[in-house]
Scaffold this active site. Structure first.
Site, PDB file in Angstrom:
ATOM      1  N   LYS A 234       0.868  -1.511   0.305  1.00  0.00           N
ATOM      2  CA  LYS A 234       0.094  -0.360  -0.017  1.00  0.00           C
ATOM      3  C   LYS A 234       0.929   1.264   0.202  1.00  0.00           C
ATOM      4  O   LYS A 234       0.624   2.305  -0.133  1.00  0.00           O
ATOM      5  CB  LYS A 234      -1.065  -0.375   0.967  1.00  0.00           C
ATOM      6  CG  LYS A 234      -2.226  -0.882   1.185  1.00  0.00           C
ATOM      7  CD  LYS A 234      -3.067  -1.291   2.283  1.00  0.00           C
ATOM      8  CE  LYS A 234      -4.098  -2.071   2.512  1.00  0.00           C
ATOM      9  NZ  LYS A 234      -3.318  -3.436   2.791  1.00  0.00           N
TER      10      LYS A 234
ATOM     11  N   GLY B 225      -9.668  -5.864   5.240  1.00  0.00           N
ATOM     12  CA  GLY B 225      -9.209  -5.653   6.286  1.00  0.00           C
ATOM     13  C   GLY B 225      -8.733  -6.525   7.961  1.00  0.00           C
ATOM     14  O   GLY B 225      -8.775  -6.002   9.272  1.00  0.00           O
TER      15      GLY B 225
ATOM     16  N   ARG C 117      -7.587  -7.983  -9.069  1.00  0.00           N
ATOM     17  CA  ARG C 117      -8.447  -9.124  -9.391  1.00  0.00           C
ATOM     18  C   ARG C 117      -9.157  -8.798  -9.320  1.00  0.00           C
ATOM     19  O   ARG C 117     -10.442  -7.547  -9.104  1.00  0.00           O
ATOM     20  CB  ARG C 117      -8.390 -10.233  -7.877  1.00  0.00           C
ATOM     21  CG  ARG C 117      -8.102  -9.674  -6.377  1.00  0.00           C
ATOM     22  CD  ARG C 117      -8.532 -10.685  -5.488  1.00  0.00           C
ATOM     23  NE  ARG C 117      -8.204  -9.827  -4.377  1.00  0.00           N
ATOM     24  CZ  ARG C 117      -9.557  -9.200  -4.099  1.00  0.00           C
ATOM     25  NH1 ARG C 117     -10.191  -9.122  -4.376  1.00  0.00           N
ATOM     26  NH2 ARG C 117      -9.432  -8.677  -2.439  1.00  0.00           N
TER      27      ARG C 117
END
Length: 672
Positions: A119, A168, A300
């Site tokens: 990230k 999450g 994806r």
């Protein structure tokens, strides 16, 4: 329709494997499924043209074994591998191995996955590409003192997020600087377990955030398009619960800004295949074109892709197959139209009343609606009646997807679909989903990622057993409902005796408690149920799809389904389960002594925080149990002293002893 490949292998399981197989079969493409020992009789195995066992139940020994999957593809003559989502779908090393083996990976290149895989690096890349990113620390330093210092600079509350992965996992909100170290440790452990990487980044927590994502698609000829946005703001523990498309309240100006940024992000990494650009949006003043920021890219197909398919009329798996085979995108941006509104709800085997603990069990009865009044309904599932929800994998039962002319119609269609879904054999979140659909704020489109947490108490109110359900269960247990009602006096008076109607004994059991009833026939379709102090008179008629039970304060339409040692009464999307004891073979259940905490589900003891002899306080964390990819803390219910505790790293079964301790009062009394 031309074929893209002759045969493909699906490197996944459950509903996504079934989803890919359906499209491949429609296109005339042969399919190969892979399965673990636990999935030998799974639906995706039955649907595929061929299936190969790739190892034991744990994912590390089966669905994460790239070498076994590639070997299965080569052995069966598959030309390409579709990864589904999860597992190896965003693993660039797997992509490299697939290509090295001479196979085609149905997805983006390894380089594209690597570019978006971490990230922090992805956000630096997006900044260079001119895509707005959320304020935060995305650097390499991982020391506690550095991260805590950066959190103070950013300003609390902050969000700790795993650099790798998503869903999450490895994510913690921190409101107080004093909680930062504990939250960081927990996030790192979960990230390490889920992604094999415990590195994190720290970002500013947005007060009223909405999660809006854009579906993008690219090919190997330089073309990139978007397929509009999805709103995924209804989340619990950063896991999506309900998704919809388009986003409520979005304007043409905001959509243009967001979709342009998404296409720009995909172009920056020469993206090919299906992908999703996820944005966090500040909704404190509504949706604004300058108040959204890039969070991450999922390289994806997404779990929620069916809502995009419902509003565009397109098959994204077909697009994936065609792009992977070298074709150009089937449509240009101007040819992709948006029609109506779609909503998806994730139906899980879990217990909302027990902090959403994953549930296991056999699906003794499973039925989905074929249609609903207000729109179209689509069911994506990987299970059938009789299948078992195991502790090894994600406990999703199905995705219910509906489409309506507008959002109001779609909400009505979803409520109808949920209340028509029938499940017996495990606890589900269906009542919770229904409560969400009926939530006043959500219905008005006033949503953000904190909605569920704020209103949780009102959303998980225990579902009341509908009047007449227990009585119907008692009648079922008596066996009288199984006998034909022919309308003649001999059948109508089958409980007749000279002095009074013959009473059939029934015992309903609840743990160690049993309640005895007597059931007698009082005419055609008429019965009396006698308890300790009361007698209830009922009329029971068999309608085409259910029993209709009427009596004082009772007007119930419901189905009865046999389950081991009992019966389930199904009505309006809820299942009431009753245990039936043999009245002639009742035995007293053995009591259990001691003060123990038991495992709420099968799992792994991830960490142990105390040792034998420790004095603990009420609420103190004793150990952390990992089950179904989530961490669950086990805390002391009161003050006491630890007598026994499970070993760190041990695998425990449901209801097995985790901790035994003596209450503080009990300990003190021994000193006198």
């Amino acid at each position: 329709m031309t074929k893209t490949f002759s045969r493909i292998l699906i490197a996944n399981r459950g509903e996504i494997a079934c989803r890919v197989i359906r499209t491949a079969q429609r296109m005339g493409i042969g399919t190969v499924a892979v399965y673990s020992d636990a999935d030998a009789h799974a639906l995706h195995v039955a649907m595929a043209d061929e299936a190969v066992n790739i190892g034991p139940a744990p994912v590390t020994d089966s669905y994460l074994r790239a070498d076994h999957i590639i070997a299965a593809a080569l052995k069966t003559g598959a030309e390409a591998i579709h990864p589904g989502y999860g597992f190896l779908s965003e693993n660039p090393g797997f992509v490299d191995a697939v290509v090295k083996a001479g196979l085609v990976f149905i997805g983006p290149s390894a380089d594209s996955i690597r570019a978006m895989g971490l990230k922090d690096a992805a956000k630096r890349l997006m900044e260079k590409a001119g895509v707005p990113v959320v304020p935060g620390y995305h650097g390499e330093a991982q020391e506690l003192v550095v991260l805590a210092s950066k959190a103070r600079e950013i300003g609390y509350p902050v969000l700790i997020k795993a650099r790798a992965g998503g869903g999450g996992k490895g994510m913690r909100k921190v409101d107080d600087p004093n909680d930062f170290a504990e939250s960081l440790g927990s996030a790192r452990r979960e990230a390490k377990s889920a992604f094999g990487d415990d590195r994190v980044l720290v970002e500013k927590y947005i007060a009223k955030p909405r999660h809006i994502e854009v579906q993008v698609f690219g090919d190997n000829h330089g073309n990139v398009v978007h397929l509009y946005e999805r709103d995924c703001s209804l989340q619990r523990r950063h896991q999506k619960v309900i998704e919809e498309a388009p986003a409520p309240g979005i304007t043409a100006e905001v959509r243009a800004a967001m979709t342009n940024a998404a296409v720009k992000a995909a172009q920056a990494i020469n993206y090919s295949g299906a992908g999703t650009i996820e944005f966090i949006v500040d909704a404190t003043e509504g949706l604004k074109p300058d108040r959204f920021w890039f969070m991450e890219m999922n390289t994806r197909l997404q779990v929620e892709h069916p809502v995009t398919e419902m509003i565009t009329g397109l098959d994204l798996v077909e697009w994936q197959l065609r792009v992977a085979a070298g074709e150009k995108l089937p449509l240009t941006q101007k040819q992709i139209a948006l029609n109506g509104h779609a909503i998806e709800a994730r139906l899980y085997a879990e217990d909302p009343a027990k902090s959403f603990l994953p549930a296991t069990g056999t699906l003794h009865h499973l039925a989905f609606p074929a249609s609903v009044q207000d729109g179209a309904v689509r069911v994506e599932t990987g299970v059938r009646a009789g299948d078992t929800i195991s502790p090894f994998y994600d406990p999703m039962i199905a995705k219910l997807v509906v489409h309506g002319a507008d959002r109001t119609a779609a909400l009505a269609a979803m409520e109808s679909a949920l209340t028509q879904t029938e499940i017996a054999g495990t606890t589900t979140n269906a009542p919770f989903l229904t409560a969400l659909i009926r939530h006043e704020g959500f219905a008005a489109g006033d949503v953000d990622t904190g909605l569920i947490d704020r209103d949780l108490a009102g959303l998980i109110v225990p579902v009341a057993i509908e009047a007449g359900s227990k009585e119907l269960a008692i009648l079922y247990a008596s066996g009288l409902l199984k006998r034909p009602v022919l309308g003649d006096p001999w059948t109508a008076l089958r409980g007749y005796s000279h002095n009074s109607a013959l009473a059939y004994p029934v015992v309903l059991a609840n743990g160690n408690n049993t309640v005895r009833y007597g059931v007698s026939v009082h005419g055609d379709e008429r019965y009396a149920i006698s308890g300790a102090d009361t007698t209830t008179l009922l009329r029971v008629r068999h309608e085409p799809a259910c029993w209709h039970v009427t009596g004082k304060g009772i007007n119930l339409r419901a189905k009865t389904v046999a389950i081991p040692h009992g019966v389930a009464v199904l009505s309006r999307g809820a299942a009431a389960t009753f245990n039936i004891a043999d009245p002639f073979l009742l035995a007293e259940a053995a009591g259990s002594g001691g003060d123990r905490l038991t495992a709420p589900m099968p799992g792994l003891v991830k960490s142990v925080r105390v040792t034998v002899g420790d004095h603990v306080k009420k609420g103190q964390i004793l150990l952390v149990l990992e089950a179904m990819k989530m961490e669950h803390t086990i805390s002391a219910p009161h003050d006491g002293t630890i007598v026994e505790i499970a070993s760190e790293g041990s695998q425990v079964k449901e209801k097995s002893s985790l901790v035994r301790f003596e209450e503080a009062a009990s300990v003190d009394s021994t000193k006198n």
